[in-house]
Design a protein around this motif. Structure first.
Motif, PDB file in Angstrom:
ATOM      1  N   ALA A  55      -6.298 -30.713   5.650  1.00 36.64           N
ATOM      2  CA  ALA A  55      -5.432 -31.480   6.722  1.00 36.64           C
ATOM      3  C   ALA A  55      -3.957 -31.559   6.112  1.00 36.64           C
ATOM      4  O   ALA A  55      -3.066 -31.803   6.754  1.00 36.64           O
ATOM      5  CB  ALA A  55      -6.044 -32.737   7.074  1.00 36.64           C
ATOM      6  N   GLY A  56      -3.842 -31.595   4.782  1.00 33.46           N
ATOM      7  CA  GLY A  56      -2.406 -31.591   4.256  1.00 33.46           C
ATOM      8  C   GLY A  56      -1.723 -32.740   4.850  1.00 33.46           C
ATOM      9  O   GLY A  56      -2.139 -34.145   4.899  1.00 33.46           O
ATOM     10  N   PHE A  60      -1.588 -31.521  12.381  1.00 29.84           N
ATOM     11  CA  PHE A  60      -2.447 -30.932  13.328  1.00 29.84           C
ATOM     12  C   PHE A  60      -3.407 -32.043  13.676  1.00 29.84           C
ATOM     13  O   PHE A  60      -3.817 -32.215  14.748  1.00 29.84           O
ATOM     14  CB  PHE A  60      -3.135 -29.659  12.638  1.00 29.84           C
ATOM     15  N   ASP A  75      -9.166 -33.694   2.961  1.00 34.80           N
ATOM     16  CA  ASP A  75      -8.462 -33.027   1.961  1.00 34.80           C
ATOM     17  C   ASP A  75      -8.702 -33.417   0.563  1.00 34.80           C
ATOM     18  O   ASP A  75      -8.929 -34.554   0.668  1.00 34.80           O
ATOM     19  CB  ASP A  75      -6.826 -33.063   2.418  1.00 34.80           C
ATOM     20  N   ALA A  76      -8.661 -32.719  -0.345  1.00 37.03           N
ATOM     21  CA  ALA A  76      -8.997 -32.792  -1.783  1.00 37.03           C
ATOM     22  C   ALA A  76      -7.732 -33.509  -2.290  1.00 37.03           C
ATOM     23  O   ALA A  76      -7.778 -34.134  -3.259  1.00 37.03           O
ATOM     24  CB  ALA A  76      -9.114 -31.586  -2.593  1.00 37.03           C
ATOM     25  N   TRP A  80       0.240 -35.681   2.318  1.00 35.29           N
ATOM     26  CA  TRP A  80       1.659 -35.292   1.558  1.00 35.29           C
ATOM     27  C   TRP A  80       2.531 -36.509   1.764  1.00 35.29           C
ATOM     28  O   TRP A  80       3.217 -36.614   0.627  1.00 35.29           O
ATOM     29  CB  TRP A  80       2.311 -33.909   1.930  1.00 35.29           C
ATOM     30  N   ASP A  94     -13.605 -32.306  -1.414  1.00 35.59           N
ATOM     31  CA  ASP A  94     -13.390 -30.653  -1.444  1.00 35.59           C
ATOM     32  C   ASP A  94     -14.247 -30.321  -0.344  1.00 35.59           C
ATOM     33  O   ASP A  94     -15.325 -30.364  -0.096  1.00 35.59           O
ATOM     34  CB  ASP A  94     -14.145 -30.721  -2.700  1.00 35.59           C
ATOM     35  N   ARG A  96     -15.446 -27.302  -0.032  1.00 31.49           N
ATOM     36  CA  ARG A  96     -16.556 -26.722   0.160  1.00 31.49           C
ATOM     37  C   ARG A  96     -18.088 -27.262  -0.228  1.00 31.49           C
ATOM     38  O   ARG A  96     -18.774 -26.632  -0.105  1.00 31.49           O
ATOM     39  CB  ARG A  96     -16.150 -25.843  -1.570  1.00 31.49           C
ATOM     40  N   VAL A 109      -7.037 -24.875   9.267  1.00 27.17           N
ATOM     41  CA  VAL A 109      -5.689 -24.483   9.598  1.00 27.17           C
ATOM     42  C   VAL A 109      -4.775 -24.322   8.230  1.00 27.17           C
ATOM     43  O   VAL A 109      -4.826 -25.384   7.670  1.00 27.17           O
ATOM     44  CB  VAL A 109      -4.997 -25.652  10.539  1.00 27.17           C
ATOM     45  N   HIS A 114      -7.193 -20.098   1.005  1.00 26.85           N
ATOM     46  CA  HIS A 114      -7.099 -20.759  -0.212  1.00 26.85           C
ATOM     47  C   HIS A 114      -8.494 -20.709  -0.921  1.00 26.85           C
ATOM     48  O   HIS A 114      -8.639 -21.240  -2.079  1.00 26.85           O
ATOM     49  CB  HIS A 114      -6.630 -21.978  -0.130  1.00 26.85           C
ATOM     50  N   TRP A 175       0.239 -27.572  -1.223  1.00 29.13           N
ATOM     51  CA  TRP A 175      -0.523 -26.815  -0.395  1.00 29.13           C
ATOM     52  C   TRP A 175      -1.220 -25.620  -0.879  1.00 29.13           C
ATOM     53  O   TRP A 175      -1.618 -24.747  -0.092  1.00 29.13           O
ATOM     54  CB  TRP A 175       0.795 -26.362   0.347  1.00 29.13           C
ATOM     55  N   SER A 176      -1.493 -25.861  -2.289  1.00 27.48           N
ATOM     56  CA  SER A 176      -2.354 -24.729  -2.727  1.00 27.48           C
ATOM     57  C   SER A 176      -3.871 -24.945  -2.829  1.00 27.48           C
ATOM     58  O   SER A 176      -4.112 -25.838  -2.316  1.00 27.48           O
ATOM     59  CB  SER A 176      -1.891 -24.500  -4.264  1.00 27.48           C
TER      60      SER A 176
HETATM   61  C1  LIG Z   1      -1.574 -24.616   2.945  1.00 27.98           C
HETATM   62  S1  LIG Z   1      -2.012 -26.256   3.149  1.00 27.98           S
HETATM   63  C2  LIG Z   1      -2.584 -26.365   4.723  1.00 27.98           C
HETATM   64  C3  LIG Z   1      -2.015 -28.065   5.470  1.00 27.98           C
HETATM   65  C4  LIG Z   1      -2.304 -28.020   7.012  1.00 27.98           C
HETATM   66  N1  LIG Z   1      -3.579 -27.757   7.460  1.00 27.98           N
HETATM   67  C5  LIG Z   1      -1.285 -27.526   7.708  1.00 27.98           C
HETATM   68  O1  LIG Z   1      -1.519 -26.364   8.110  1.00 27.98           O
HETATM   69  O2  LIG Z   1       0.014 -27.975   7.789  1.00 27.98           O
HETATM   70  C6  LIG Z   1      -3.671 -26.229   2.428  1.00 27.98           C
HETATM   71  C7  LIG Z   1      -4.217 -27.543   2.360  1.00 27.98           C
HETATM   72  O3  LIG Z   1      -5.541 -27.611   1.837  1.00 27.98           O
HETATM   73  C8  LIG Z   1      -5.998 -28.549   1.017  1.00 27.98           C
HETATM   74  N2  LIG Z   1      -7.216 -27.709   0.081  1.00 27.98           N
HETATM   75  C9  LIG Z   1      -7.064 -26.508  -0.607  1.00 27.98           C
HETATM   76  N3  LIG Z   1      -8.126 -26.186  -1.149  1.00 27.98           N
HETATM   77  C10 LIG Z   1      -9.047 -27.522  -0.737  1.00 27.98           C
HETATM   78  C11 LIG Z   1     -10.287 -27.777  -1.028  1.00 27.98           C
HETATM   79  N4  LIG Z   1     -11.119 -27.215  -1.732  1.00 27.98           N
HETATM   80  N5  LIG Z   1     -10.575 -28.882  -0.671  1.00 27.98           N
HETATM   81  C12 LIG Z   1     -10.051 -29.738   0.154  1.00 27.98           C
HETATM   82  N6  LIG Z   1      -8.833 -29.493   0.384  1.00 27.98           N
HETATM   83  C13 LIG Z   1      -8.195 -28.427   0.238  1.00 27.98           C
HETATM   84  C14 LIG Z   1      -4.636 -28.265  -0.117  1.00 27.98           C
HETATM   85  O4  LIG Z   1      -4.603 -29.550  -0.563  1.00 27.98           O
HETATM   86  C15 LIG Z   1      -3.686 -28.604   1.117  1.00 27.98           C
HETATM   87  O5  LIG Z   1      -3.348 -29.712   1.786  1.00 27.98           O
END
Ligand SMILES: C[S@@+](CC[C@H](N)C(=O)[O-])C[C@H]1O[C@@H](n2cnc3c(N)ncnc32)[C@H](O)[C@@H]1O
Length: 223
Positions: A55-56, A60, A75-76, A80, A94, A96, A109, A114, A175-176
């Motif tokens: 969710a970052g 959304f 979100d992990a 932000w 996580d 996953r 989203v 990733h 965001w990674s």
């Molecule tokens: C590119 S950002 C997208 C954020 C948001 N959904 C948006 O579109 O504005 C990717 C998000 O996924 C989270 N993320 C990446 N790998 C993850 C994982 N394995 N488990 C939970 N969150 C993860 C990151 O911490 C980051 O906040």
């Protein structure tokens, strides 16, 4: 059963009168416009629970809340901005191995790309039976070449499963990817094949795909 594919047009147009001349604002505005349309397409949100995976900054998740869904953001990393939004339950986890039982609509989203390919398939299988909203990078080497967007971080690759796409070298930015040093970006035939092999029967492709720093992205609604 084969995946049935339909398209929905959401024109990427910004009349000068809207004053949205900044490219990143145009992209965000377009993404929100498509997301809103998909939410409306899902019908009455009353009594339904939306889970926003990855969710970052909660942009959304807030939108889904305003639309009328109960919302859980996963979100992990913490949100932000550090902001807390009343009505959004935030879970630090996580995706996953986050259980998806009890949710009615799932949002992936800006997250699918990733993950590694096997993790993408696993997640899409676990979403089964619920409308699932996806916004993701789509590997498109022709566009990358034409626009000179090549990056040492994104390298064409093929998997042992016969999918073609690219490997993204991840950073440790907010965001990674969480937990993966690299992730896999499918091309469009590969994305559609993964949807089908994950058991989905219907995919709505939101037209047009739109530009990203690395090429193109697209929204999908799976049912
Ligand atoms: C590119 S950002 C997208 C954020 C948001 N959904 C948006 O579109 O504005 C990717 C998000 O996924 C989270 N993320 C990446 N790998 C993850 C994982 N394995 N488990 C939970 N969150 C993860 C990151 O911490 C980051 O906040």
């Amino acid at each position: 059963m084969a995946l049935s594919i339909e398209t929905r047009d959401v024109p990427f147009d910004f009349p000068p009168a809207q004053g949205l001349n900044d490219k990143s604002m145009q992209l965000l505005s377009y993404r929100l416009r498509v997301f809103d349309l998909i939410l409306r397409e899902l019908g009455d949100p009353a009594g339904r629970h939306y889970v926003d995976l990855g969710a970052g900054p909660l942009i959304f998740a807030q939108r889904a809340l305003r639309h009328g869904f109960a919302v859980t953001a996963v979100d992990a990393r913490p949100p932000w901005t550090g902001a807390v939004y009343e009505g959004i339950a935030h879970v630090l986890a996580d995706v996953r191995d986050f259980p998806l039982d009890g949710f009615d609509v799932i949002g992936i989203v800006g997250l699918l790309y990733h993950l590694r390919l096997d993790e993408q398939v696993d997640l899409l299988r676990r979403c089964e039976g619920r409308p699932t909203i996806i916004d993701t990078e789509v590997w498109c080497p022709e566009l990358v070449d034409a626009l000179g967007l090549g990056s040492t971080r994104v390298q064409p690759a093929a998997t042992t499963l016969g999918y073609s796409g690219a490997t993204l070298q991840e950073t440790r930015d907010l965001w990674s990817s969480f937990g993966n040093p690299d992730s896999f970006w499918l091309d469009e035939p590969g994305i559609l094949r993964v949807f089908e092999e994950s058991g989905w029967r219907s995919a709505t492709l939101m037209e047009p795909p739109y530009f990203s720093r690395f090429g193109r992205r697209r929204w999908y609604l799976l049912r």
